[in-house]
Motif scaffolding. Structure first.
Motif, short mmCIF file in Angstrom:
data_model
loop_
_atom_site.label_atom_id
_atom_site.label_comp_id
_atom_site.label_asym_id
_atom_site.label_seq_id
_atom_site.Cartn_x
_atom_site.Cartn_y
_atom_site.Cartn_z
N LEU A 1 15.77 15.05 2.07
CA LEU A 1 15.57 14.19 0.88
C LEU A 1 16.32 14.84 -0.32
O LEU A 1 16.66 15.90 -0.66
N LYS A 2 16.55 13.96 -1.28
CA LYS A 2 17.12 14.30 -2.77
C LYS A 2 15.94 14.27 -3.51
O LYS A 2 14.96 13.59 -3.39
N SER B 1 7.65 11.78 -5.34
CA SER B 1 8.75 12.23 -6.04
C SER B 1 9.25 13.62 -5.64
O SER B 1 8.60 14.63 -6.35
N GLN C 1 13.32 11.50 -4.58
CA GLN C 1 12.99 10.60 -3.46
C GLN C 1 11.43 10.51 -2.96
O GLN C 1 10.94 11.72 -3.11
N SER C 2 11.09 9.48 -2.26
CA SER C 2 9.90 9.60 -1.97
C SER C 2 9.84 9.27 -0.46
O SER C 2 10.69 9.10 0.40
N MET C 3 8.77 9.64 0.46
CA MET C 3 8.83 9.54 1.68
C MET C 3 7.49 9.83 2.42
O MET C 3 6.53 10.37 1.28
#
Lengths: 116, 114
Positions: free
Chosen positions: B13-14, B80, B17-19
């Motif tokens: 991820l950067k 985040s 970003q969310s995941m």
């Protein structure tokens, strides 16, 4: 706060030799004690656990552990190591009585290497 | 019987970003939990759930959200992502939350946040 110390980050033993992995805990009362093993790329598997009673506990894969109240220790042993025992080993504690949250506190782990 | 499954196995991820990390178990276990594993620190409890609709915080909950709408699933959300959340994440389940209930661990998700 309770804590778990595994003094040895890495241990190397020869196949067929005996093994002892050290674990010391810091807690006001005797906690529940566990040893887990993690093979490369795998999740953790429970080897054995101690709650009360006999201070020598037998687990899977030929492992045993001895609880010593006076030393706040719960060392893991195996009389003859096999190459397949190479893995990372974690000692963990939980308070007694165990909260419903089943909150385990883990040590930092000991990586076992087995040489042929 | 697949036990505890986790997806994805790897994720990059950067920052920001969310995941969502997925966790599922097919053993009808009431208790589920999320841990993160960092070098030299062992596993630390993030969140846990004692049943559908019930969740609580563990040792390191900041930056993570969970929910438990079904017995089988216990997703972990990063709203985040931050580089400090780079870690290996393990989901675990057990029949109950007591000491006699062996926890079963999934294979883990390795997350890198750039």
């Amino acid at each position: 706060a309770q804590s778990v110390t595994q003094p040895d980050i890495h241990i190397t033993v020869s196949e067929g030799a005996s093994l002892e992995l050290r674990c010391n805990y810091s807690y006001g009362a005797t906690p529940y004690l566990f040893w887990y093993v993690q093979s490369p790329g795998q999740g953790l598997q429970l080897l054995l656990k101690y709650f009360s009673g006999d201070t020598l506990v037998q687990g899977i894969k030929g492992f045993e552990a001895e609880f010593k109240r006076s030393q706040s220790s719960f060392n893991l042993r195996k009389p003859s190591v096999h190459w397949s025992d190479a893995a990372e080993y974690f000692c963990a504690v939980a308070p007694q009585p165990m909260e419903y949250g089943n909150k385990l506190v883990f040590g930092a782990g000991t990586i076992l290497r087995v040489k042929s | 019987n697949a036990g505890v499954t986790q997806t994805p196995k790897f994720q990059v991820l950067k920052t920001g970003q969310s995941m969502t990390l997925q966790c599922a178990q097919d053993m009808n276990h009431e208790y589920m939990s999320w841990y993160r594993q960092d070098p030299g620190m062992g596993l630390r409890l993030i969140h846990y759930s004692v049943g559908a609709g019930i969740t609580d915080q563990g040792e390191v909950p900041n930056g993570y959200n969970v929910s438990r709408s079904t017995t089988e699933d216990f997703p972990l959300r990063l709203l985040s992502a931050a580089p400090s959340q780079t870690s290996v994440y393990f989901c675990a389940s057990s029949y109950g939350g007591g000491p006699s209930d062996t926890q079963y661990f999934g294979p883990g998700t390795r997350l890198t946040v750039l």
